[in-house]
Design a protein around this motif. Sequence first.
Motif, PDB file in Angstrom:
ATOM      1  N   ARG A 138       0.701  -1.229   0.033  1.00 15.67           N
ATOM      2  CA  ARG A 138       0.038  -0.211  -0.049  1.00 15.67           C
ATOM      3  C   ARG A 138       0.650   1.371   0.081  1.00 15.67           C
ATOM      4  O   ARG A 138       0.688   2.298  -0.657  1.00 15.67           O
ATOM      5  CB  ARG A 138      -0.861  -0.085   1.153  1.00 15.67           C
ATOM      6  CG  ARG A 138      -2.121  -0.822   1.242  1.00 15.67           C
ATOM      7  CD  ARG A 138      -3.234  -0.518   2.152  1.00 15.67           C
ATOM      8  NE  ARG A 138      -2.605  -0.847   3.371  1.00 15.67           N
ATOM      9  CZ  ARG A 138      -2.548  -1.845   4.243  1.00 15.67           C
ATOM     10  NH1 ARG A 138      -3.512  -3.083   3.527  1.00 15.67           N
ATOM     11  NH2 ARG A 138      -2.281  -2.016   5.395  1.00 15.67           N
ATOM     12  N   SER A 139       1.672   1.239   0.835  1.00 17.73           N
ATOM     13  CA  SER A 139       2.823   2.603   0.962  1.00 17.73           C
ATOM     14  C   SER A 139       3.443   2.754  -0.367  1.00 17.73           C
ATOM     15  O   SER A 139       3.686   3.918  -0.728  1.00 17.73           O
ATOM     16  CB  SER A 139       3.698   2.195   2.108  1.00 17.73           C
ATOM     17  OG  SER A 139       4.791   3.417   2.443  1.00 17.73           O
ATOM     18  N   ASP A 181       2.544   1.749  -3.483  1.00 14.49           N
ATOM     19  CA  ASP A 181       1.493   2.054  -4.502  1.00 14.49           C
ATOM     20  C   ASP A 181       1.076   3.654  -4.330  1.00 14.49           C
ATOM     21  O   ASP A 181       1.341   4.440  -5.210  1.00 14.49           O
ATOM     22  CB  ASP A 181       0.325   1.328  -4.413  1.00 14.49           C
ATOM     23  CG  ASP A 181       0.565  -0.129  -5.248  1.00 14.49           C
ATOM     24  OD1 ASP A 181       1.438  -0.245  -5.745  1.00 14.49           O
ATOM     25  OD2 ASP A 181      -0.455  -0.879  -4.904  1.00 14.49           O
ATOM     26  N   ARG A 182       1.254   4.116  -3.038  1.00 15.39           N
ATOM     27  CA  ARG A 182       0.920   5.519  -2.583  1.00 15.39           C
ATOM     28  C   ARG A 182       1.889   6.455  -2.992  1.00 15.39           C
ATOM     29  O   ARG A 182       1.486   7.384  -3.469  1.00 15.39           O
ATOM     30  CB  ARG A 182       0.630   5.411  -1.156  1.00 15.39           C
ATOM     31  CG  ARG A 182      -0.113   6.857  -0.589  1.00 15.39           C
ATOM     32  CD  ARG A 182      -0.257   6.732   1.123  1.00 15.39           C
ATOM     33  NE  ARG A 182      -0.494   7.989   1.609  1.00 15.39           N
ATOM     34  CZ  ARG A 182       0.204   8.731   2.330  1.00 15.39           C
ATOM     35  NH1 ARG A 182       1.427   8.256   2.661  1.00 15.39           N
ATOM     36  NH2 ARG A 182       0.021   9.812   2.942  1.00 15.39           N
ATOM     37  N   ASN A 204       2.199   6.325  -7.031  1.00 11.97           N
ATOM     38  CA  ASN A 204       0.877   7.183  -7.545  1.00 11.97           C
ATOM     39  C   ASN A 204       1.110   8.782  -7.430  1.00 11.97           C
ATOM     40  O   ASN A 204       0.664   9.440  -8.216  1.00 11.97           O
ATOM     41  CB  ASN A 204      -0.137   6.655  -7.166  1.00 11.97           C
ATOM     42  CG  ASN A 204      -0.712   5.242  -7.472  1.00 11.97           C
ATOM     43  OD1 ASN A 204      -0.143   4.698  -8.439  1.00 11.97           O
ATOM     44  ND2 ASN A 204      -1.601   4.455  -6.347  1.00 11.97           N
ATOM     45  N   ALA A 205       1.827   9.072  -6.277  1.00 12.60           N
ATOM     46  CA  ALA A 205       2.047  10.433  -5.987  1.00 12.60           C
ATOM     47  C   ALA A 205       3.298  11.180  -6.900  1.00 12.60           C
ATOM     48  O   ALA A 205       3.311  12.461  -7.040  1.00 12.60           O
ATOM     49  CB  ALA A 205       2.525  10.571  -4.392  1.00 12.60           C
ATOM     50  N   SER A 239       3.438  13.744  -1.994  1.00 10.29           N
ATOM     51  CA  SER A 239       3.036  14.574  -2.850  1.00 10.29           C
ATOM     52  C   SER A 239       3.640  16.089  -2.636  1.00 10.29           C
ATOM     53  O   SER A 239       3.949  16.555  -3.863  1.00 10.29           O
ATOM     54  CB  SER A 239       1.636  14.951  -2.802  1.00 10.29           C
ATOM     55  OG  SER A 239       0.899  13.826  -2.955  1.00 10.29           O
ATOM     56  N   VAL A 299      -2.604   3.428   6.083  1.00  6.88           N
ATOM     57  CA  VAL A 299      -1.662   2.933   5.365  1.00  6.88           C
ATOM     58  C   VAL A 299      -0.971   1.777   5.800  1.00  6.88           C
ATOM     59  O   VAL A 299      -0.915   0.744   5.161  1.00  6.88           O
ATOM     60  CB  VAL A 299      -0.414   3.972   4.794  1.00  6.88           C
ATOM     61  CG1 VAL A 299       0.448   3.490   3.724  1.00  6.88           C
ATOM     62  CG2 VAL A 299      -0.842   5.347   3.957  1.00  6.88           C
TER      63      VAL A 299
END
Length: 318
Positions: free
Chosen positions: A29-30, A32-33, A36-37, A218, A274
């Motif tokens: 999850r981390s 991907d996060r 994705n950012a 981000s 997360v």
Amino acid sequence: MTTTFRGVIPPVVTPLTADRELDRASLARSVDRMINAGVDGLFFLGSSGEVVFSTDERRRQIVSAGVEAVAGRVPVLVGCIDTETNRVIEHAKEARALGADAIVATAPFYALGGIAEIERHFRLIHEAVDLPLFAYDIPVCVHVKLPGDLLVRLGKDGVLTGVKDSSNDDVSFRFLVDDNNRAGHPLTLLTGQEVVVDGAYMAGADGSVPGLGNVEPSGYVRMWKAYESGDWETVRKEQDALSALMRIVTAASGVSGFGAGVGAFKTALALLGVFDTNQMPDPVLPLGRDNIAAVVAVLRENGLEPVKTADEVASSAR
């Protein structure tokens, strides 16, 4: 090679289950996060990634799970950090076999050598493992500051691809940038800072390796893009916001060092949903209820709303 590893490359925080096993689902999850950012790479088994808290088997688990989660979307750097050269080479060969795109090594430590031995250390790693090699300058942990002239010489000789600078010495870093430029820029220079990345960019850094990028990737991506476009007002604005968020590492009381810094990152990631827990590796304890509440306050002050309560996170690790 030197142009491959630029931009924002967070040192991935390693999530653990309540029983202190690797939490592969939270890691995915981390990863991907952050991807994705818009991050430009990921660094596994750095200080934030618990490299020195991990057995050889745990290191293999982390790298394997990390490479699988990344799935070729961004370059993967792997920390091969140990007390002496042959052990580092063993880790580096394992990292290469598991799919690493580059390796990161400190100077040898415990039985401290001189500068000549440090130079030989990096040359031997380079000869043994055909991967880009970054020198990790972190004197607070290895008790030696890597000299700039050594780093540039190793860059010119093709031994080092770059440097991850976590020395917290802004003057030394600026001199290294200047010397690297005069030598034709043989090294990719990455700052390991979180709160003065804007200054490193102004000096001419090629990117950043911010632990806080696990919590708020981000902002670091926006800052990097603003830097590339010459928008210094946005660079400063993003750094101001990230510096305020970095206060999570000073929010806890009665805790210091790794437990306060990485402990706060894990706690924030658990609060944000997360990570499943904020568990820490032995002998470090996770932040408790009151300190978790202090992290909650900093997150909310900076526009990040937790999806879990302090009580829920406190009960997730035992």
